[in-house]
Design a protein around this motif. Structure first.
Motif, PDB file in Angstrom:
ATOM      1  N   LEU A 118      18.172 -40.862  22.391  1.00  0.00           N
ATOM      2  CA  LEU A 118      19.200 -41.680  21.720  1.00  0.00           C
ATOM      3  C   LEU A 118      19.099 -41.566  20.206  1.00  0.00           C
ATOM      4  CD1 LEU A 118      19.085 -44.867  23.985  1.00  0.00           C
ATOM      5  CD2 LEU A 118      20.953 -43.204  23.805  1.00  0.00           C
ATOM      6  N   LYS A 119      17.942 -41.123  19.730  1.00  0.00           N
ATOM      7  CA  LYS A 119      17.757 -40.916  18.288  1.00  0.00           C
ATOM      8  C   LYS A 119      18.123 -39.500  17.875  1.00  0.00           C
ATOM      9  CE  LYS A 119      13.958 -44.239  18.090  1.00  0.00           C
ATOM     10  NZ  LYS A 119      12.517 -44.408  17.842  1.00  0.00           N
ATOM     11  N   GLY A 120      18.602 -38.708  18.839  1.00  0.00           N
ATOM     12  CA  GLY A 120      19.071 -37.363  18.528  1.00  0.00           C
ATOM     13  C   GLY A 120      18.026 -36.283  18.715  1.00  0.00           C
ATOM     14  N   GLU A 121      16.931 -36.567  19.405  1.00  0.00           N
ATOM     15  CA  GLU A 121      15.867 -35.588  19.609  1.00  0.00           C
ATOM     16  C   GLU A 121      15.627 -35.359  21.095  1.00  0.00           C
ATOM     17  OE1 GLU A 121      12.408 -36.925  17.589  1.00  0.00           O
ATOM     18  OE2 GLU A 121      13.381 -37.064  15.609  1.00  0.00           O
ATOM     19  N   THR A 122      15.021 -34.223  21.387  1.00  0.00           N
ATOM     20  CA  THR A 122      14.679 -33.889  22.771  1.00  0.00           C
ATOM     21  C   THR A 122      13.249 -34.362  23.050  1.00  0.00           C
ATOM     22  OG1 THR A 122      16.099 -31.942  22.700  1.00  0.00           O
ATOM     23  CG2 THR A 122      14.418 -32.020  24.437  1.00  0.00           C
ATOM     24  N   ALA A 123      13.061 -34.950  24.236  1.00  0.00           N
ATOM     25  CA  ALA A 123      11.725 -35.447  24.586  1.00  0.00           C
ATOM     26  C   ALA A 123      11.571 -35.470  26.093  1.00  0.00           C
ATOM     27  CB  ALA A 123      11.506 -36.829  24.003  1.00  0.00           C
ATOM     28  N   TYR A 124      10.298 -35.466  26.531  1.00  0.00           N
ATOM     29  CA  TYR A 124      10.042 -35.612  27.959  1.00  0.00           C
ATOM     30  C   TYR A 124       8.806 -36.492  28.126  1.00  0.00           C
ATOM     31  CZ  TYR A 124       6.443 -31.985  27.401  1.00  0.00           C
ATOM     32  OH  TYR A 124       5.360 -31.262  26.999  1.00  0.00           O
ATOM     33  N   THR A 125       8.750 -37.166  29.279  1.00  0.00           N
ATOM     34  CA  THR A 125       7.603 -38.011  29.597  1.00  0.00           C
ATOM     35  C   THR A 125       7.089 -37.656  30.977  1.00  0.00           C
ATOM     36  OG1 THR A 125       9.066 -39.736  30.465  1.00  0.00           O
ATOM     37  CG2 THR A 125       8.366 -39.941  28.173  1.00  0.00           C
ATOM     38  N   ILE A 126       5.762 -37.844  31.149  1.00  0.00           N
ATOM     39  CA  ILE A 126       5.117 -37.603  32.448  1.00  0.00           C
ATOM     40  C   ILE A 126       4.790 -38.969  33.034  1.00  0.00           C
ATOM     41  CG2 ILE A 126       3.160 -36.519  33.617  1.00  0.00           C
ATOM     42  CD1 ILE A 126       2.961 -34.599  31.227  1.00  0.00           C
ATOM     43  N   ASN A 127       5.338 -39.219  34.225  1.00  0.00           N
ATOM     44  CA  ASN A 127       5.174 -40.525  34.849  1.00  0.00           C
ATOM     45  C   ASN A 127       4.367 -40.390  36.132  1.00  0.00           C
ATOM     46  OD1 ASN A 127       7.094 -41.920  33.022  1.00  0.00           O
ATOM     47  ND2 ASN A 127       8.543 -40.495  33.954  1.00  0.00           N
ATOM     48  N   HIS A 128       3.312 -41.195  36.214  1.00  0.00           N
ATOM     49  CA  HIS A 128       2.464 -41.222  37.408  1.00  0.00           C
ATOM     50  C   HIS A 128       2.723 -42.532  38.147  1.00  0.00           C
ATOM     51  CE1 HIS A 128      -0.093 -37.787  36.175  1.00  0.00           C
ATOM     52  NE2 HIS A 128       0.179 -38.227  34.934  1.00  0.00           N
ATOM     53  N   SER A 129       3.203 -42.430  39.372  1.00  0.00           N
ATOM     54  CA  SER A 129       3.450 -43.630  40.165  1.00  0.00           C
ATOM     55  C   SER A 129       2.936 -43.383  41.578  1.00  0.00           C
ATOM     56  CB  SER A 129       4.938 -43.946  40.207  1.00  0.00           C
ATOM     57  OG  SER A 129       5.676 -42.900  40.782  1.00  0.00           O
ATOM     58  N   GLU A 130       1.984 -44.215  41.976  1.00  0.00           N
ATOM     59  CA  GLU A 130       1.315 -44.064  43.263  1.00  0.00           C
ATOM     60  C   GLU A 130       0.810 -42.633  43.405  1.00  0.00           C
ATOM     61  OE1 GLU A 130       4.067 -45.387  46.223  1.00  0.00           O
ATOM     62  OE2 GLU A 130       3.962 -47.477  45.574  1.00  0.00           O
ATOM     63  N   GLU A 131       1.319 -41.864  44.354  1.00  0.00           N
ATOM     64  CA  GLU A 131       0.834 -40.497  44.545  1.00  0.00           C
ATOM     65  C   GLU A 131       1.810 -39.464  43.998  1.00  0.00           C
ATOM     66  OE1 GLU A 131       0.031 -39.921  48.637  1.00  0.00           O
ATOM     67  OE2 GLU A 131      -1.644 -41.344  48.693  1.00  0.00           O
ATOM     68  N   LYS A 132       2.803 -39.903  43.270  1.00  0.00           N
ATOM     69  CA  LYS A 132       3.814 -38.973  42.763  1.00  0.00           C
ATOM     70  C   LYS A 132       3.641 -38.780  41.269  1.00  0.00           C
ATOM     71  CE  LYS A 132       7.805 -38.653  44.494  1.00  0.00           C
ATOM     72  NZ  LYS A 132       9.236 -38.819  44.848  1.00  0.00           N
ATOM     73  N   VAL A 133       4.019 -37.583  40.825  1.00  0.00           N
ATOM     74  CA  VAL A 133       4.015 -37.250  39.402  1.00  0.00           C
ATOM     75  C   VAL A 133       5.397 -36.724  39.057  1.00  0.00           C
ATOM     76  CG1 VAL A 133       2.991 -35.851  37.570  1.00  0.00           C
ATOM     77  CG2 VAL A 133       1.548 -36.693  39.432  1.00  0.00           C
ATOM     78  N   MET A 134       6.139 -37.480  38.243  1.00  0.00           N
ATOM     79  CA  MET A 134       7.497 -37.115  37.849  1.00  0.00           C
ATOM     80  C   MET A 134       7.532 -36.878  36.358  1.00  0.00           C
ATOM     81  SD  MET A 134       9.283 -37.107  40.641  1.00  0.00           S
ATOM     82  CE  MET A 134      10.941 -37.010  39.957  1.00  0.00           C
ATOM     83  N   VAL A 135       8.310 -35.830  35.981  1.00  0.00           N
ATOM     84  CA  VAL A 135       8.511 -35.525  34.565  1.00  0.00           C
ATOM     85  C   VAL A 135       9.999 -35.650  34.276  1.00  0.00           C
ATOM     86  CG1 VAL A 135       8.244 -33.815  32.736  1.00  0.00           C
ATOM     87  CG2 VAL A 135       6.512 -33.976  34.545  1.00  0.00           C
ATOM     88  N   THR A 136      10.353 -36.446  33.281  1.00  0.00           N
ATOM     89  CA  THR A 136      11.763 -36.647  32.913  1.00  0.00           C
ATOM     90  C   THR A 136      11.998 -36.081  31.543  1.00  0.00           C
ATOM     91  OG1 THR A 136      11.223 -38.874  32.108  1.00  0.00           O
ATOM     92  CG2 THR A 136      12.037 -38.686  34.354  1.00  0.00           C
ATOM     93  N   LEU A 137      13.068 -35.274  31.446  1.00  0.00           N
ATOM     94  CA  LEU A 137      13.450 -34.632  30.191  1.00  0.00           C
ATOM     95  C   LEU A 137      14.782 -35.215  29.747  1.00  0.00           C
ATOM     96  CD1 LEU A 137      13.335 -32.330  28.002  1.00  0.00           C
ATOM     97  CD2 LEU A 137      14.513 -30.901  29.697  1.00  0.00           C
ATOM     98  N   SER A 138      14.847 -35.690  28.533  1.00  0.00           N
ATOM     99  CA  SER A 138      16.093 -36.250  27.981  1.00  0.00           C
ATOM    100  C   SER A 138      16.412 -35.557  26.675  1.00  0.00           C
ATOM    101  CB  SER A 138      15.950 -37.759  27.737  1.00  0.00           C
ATOM    102  OG  SER A 138      15.665 -38.449  28.947  1.00  0.00           O
ATOM    103  N   PHE A 139      17.722 -35.217  26.516  1.00  0.00           N
ATOM    104  CA  PHE A 139      18.127 -34.584  25.258  1.00  0.00           C
ATOM    105  C   PHE A 139      19.602 -34.950  24.989  1.00  0.00           C
ATOM    106  CE2 PHE A 139      19.011 -31.586  28.620  1.00  0.00           C
ATOM    107  CZ  PHE A 139      20.286 -31.093  28.330  1.00  0.00           C
ATOM    108  N   PRO A 140      19.971 -35.007  23.730  1.00  0.00           N
ATOM    109  CA  PRO A 140      21.358 -35.358  23.372  1.00  0.00           C
ATOM    110  C   PRO A 140      22.312 -34.193  23.630  1.00  0.00           C
ATOM    111  CG  PRO A 140      20.098 -34.919  21.395  1.00  0.00           C
ATOM    112  CD  PRO A 140      19.133 -34.830  22.543  1.00  0.00           C
ATOM    113  N   VAL A 141      23.511 -34.512  24.131  1.00  0.00           N
ATOM    114  CA  VAL A 141      24.567 -33.510  24.329  1.00  0.00           C
ATOM    115  C   VAL A 141      25.537 -33.648  23.156  1.00  0.00           C
ATOM    116  CG1 VAL A 141      26.409 -32.695  25.832  1.00  0.00           C
ATOM    117  CG2 VAL A 141      24.321 -33.646  26.828  1.00  0.00           C
ATOM    118  N   LYS A 142      25.747 -32.535  22.457  1.00  0.00           N
ATOM    119  CA  LYS A 142      26.571 -32.568  21.247  1.00  0.00           C
ATOM    120  C   LYS A 142      27.830 -31.723  21.416  1.00  0.00           C
ATOM    121  CE  LYS A 142      22.702 -33.282  18.064  1.00  0.00           C
ATOM    122  NZ  LYS A 142      22.006 -32.774  16.862  1.00  0.00           N
TER     123      LYS A 142
END
Length: 484
Positions: A118-142
């Motif tokens: 939302l600040k105009g930059e690309t970023a990703y986070t690694i989320n650990h929940s129970e036995e799952k590992v999810m990575v979410t990538l967010s980036f602005p569409v221009k």
């Protein structure tokens, strides 16, 4: 509390191994973590490029200009199409972070990647929940340099995480097995090392009981075997030393006997001239000077024996000085070459009385550290002996030379020679060779004893080589000390 060497060795091995494997496992964990991070990072970069391409292709196929309105209108279709192409869920948000793919799902602005996008930059986070590992990538569409929305991509890395964990668990298992192997090996090795030590300890108890014949059954070909052999040798040496100590009483008695012999010899040697002097003095006192011939004979004997007594006392004093550690020598750089030549020239007059010539061959620069007067005394004594025992009308050769790093001085006469069985006793005080003629009477037999002591005080050696009817060679050797 007393701990055995084996316990200390096991404890040390265990601690060192534990620290080593802990460091190894920590390093392996960090390396795996870094590898996973690098893989995810590369995946996210590729995913961003792929998502951009799929989004552009979608609008090209639709032949629709990409704008905030079209992005919002086609959000659900875009999400479905791109999700199918990517094989993972894609969610679209408007520029304010509202979920426009599933309007019922509110945006979770707590996710760092979404907040950053939302600040105009690309970023990703690694989320650990129970036995799952999810990575979410967010980036602005221009579009036209304006942010028209946010695209969020989610990818499941659970399988990769499980693979990494399995690999990590295998490393831990492998480390535990190796640790146990090292522990067992250390136990066996420490026992093998300490068993000989226990045997040696029992042997020390045997030694303390006075039994020096040890039977140590250690036949290893290593340091412990060598130690056992040396221990047995030490026990034998101790036994030998004890035997030597037990013989010290006899040696002491022998030394006392030699000391008594020395003083008996001194007493005998002094008694002879004193008896002569006293005898003639008493007769002269009783008879007066009536018999002129007897008076001349008596006074001549008294003077001669007094001189012999004086020389004997001087020799005894010199021997005492030469053998005493309390008498200090005046040590300096001495060139033997001129000293030998000078002494030979001084002794020539005495040699002429018996037709004996003194011939010297002396190299230059025979330099050593010594007492000049004492060294001259040695040379005089050797040449004087050669004159006493040399044949009439013979030659005495005096040679001085360098022999390697040593200085060699030889005095060689052409006398009757000395039987080999007497040579070893020549350096004993008051020793005289039986049945051998000497040119000058009155010698107390102290000359060679004095010479030997002076030579040894200079760090040198003296050797006598003689053959009957061929002459005698006396050889002195000193360590050379040339001028710097």
């Amino acid at each position: 509390m007393k701990h055995s060497i084996q316990f200390k060795m096991l404890l040390a091995f265990s601690i060192v191994t534990f620290i080593g494997f802990s460091a190894f496992l920590l390093a392996a964990y960090k390396i795996n973590e870094q590898n996973n991070s690098q893989i995810i990072h590369k995946d996210m970069i590729e995913a961003r490029k792929t998502l951009d391409n799929y989004l552009k292709q979608y609008f090209l196929i639709k032949d629709t200009e990409m704008s905030k309105l079209s992005f919002a209108t086609e959000a659900t279709n875009i999400a479905n199409v791109v999700s199918t192409q990517m094989g993972s869920q894609v969610t679209l948000y408007d520029a304010q972070g509202k979920n426009i793919t599933s309007p019922l799902n509110k945006a979770n602005l707590d996710n760092k990647d979404l907040s950053t996008a939302l600040k105009g930059e690309t970023a990703y986070t690694i989320n650990h929940s129970e036995e799952k590992v999810m990575v979410t990538l967010s980036f602005p569409v221009k579009a036209n340099d304006h942010v028209i929305g946010i695209m969020r991509y989610s990818k499941d890395y659970t399988e990769q995480s499980k693979y990494t964990n399995r690999f990590q668990n295998m490393i831990i298992l492998f480390a535990v097995i190796i640790f146990m192997f090292i522990y067992i090996t250390s136990l066996i090795l420490s026992r093998k090392i300490t068993n000989p030590i226990r045997k040696l300890t029992r042997s020390t108890e045997q030694l303390s009981a006075g039994d020096f014949v040890l039977h140590i059954d250690i036949d290893s070909k290593d340091e412990m075997g060598e130690l056992a052999q040396r221990f047995k040798q030490m026990a034998l040496r101790i036994k030998e030393q004890i035997e030597i100590i037990e013989m010290d009483r006899d040696a002491l008695k022998e030394a006392q006997s030699q000391s008594k012999t020395f003083f008996d010899n001194v007493t005998h040697e002094l008694k002879t001239p004193l008896t002569t002097i006293l005898g003639y003095s008493q007769v002269l006192k009783d008879n007066g000077f009536t018999d002129r011939d007897f008076f001349e004979k008596g006074t001549s004997y008294i003077i001669k024996e007094s001189q012999r007594l004086n020389h004997m006392v001087i020799d005894i004093i010199e021997l005492s000085k030469a053998t005493s550690d309390d008498i200090s020598y005046y040590m300096e750089q001495v060139d033997l070459s001129p000293l030998i030549k000078e002494t030979c020239d001084e002794m020539r007059m005495k040699g002429k009385k018996y037709g004996i010539r003194i011939h010297y061959e002396v190299e230059d620069n025979l330099t050593l550290v010594g007492d000049k007067d004492k060294l001259k005394e040695v040379i005089i004594n050797l040449i004087d002996n050669a004159i006493k025992y040399g044949k009439v009308n013979s030659i005495i050769r005096v040679e001085g030379s360098h022999t390697g790093t040593m200085i060699t001085l030889k005095v060689i006469d052409q006398g009757k020679g000395i039987p080999s069985e007497y040579i070893t006793n020549l350096f004993e005080p008051f020793y005289r060779i039986p049945n051998i003629g000497v040119r000058e009477k009155g010698s107390a037999g102290l000359g060679l004893a004095i010479v030997k002591s002076i030579v040894e005080k200079h760090g040198g050696t003296i050797e006598i080589d003689s053959k009957v009817n061929s002459g005698t060679e006396v050889k002195l050797s000193f360590k050379e000390n040339p001028h710097a």
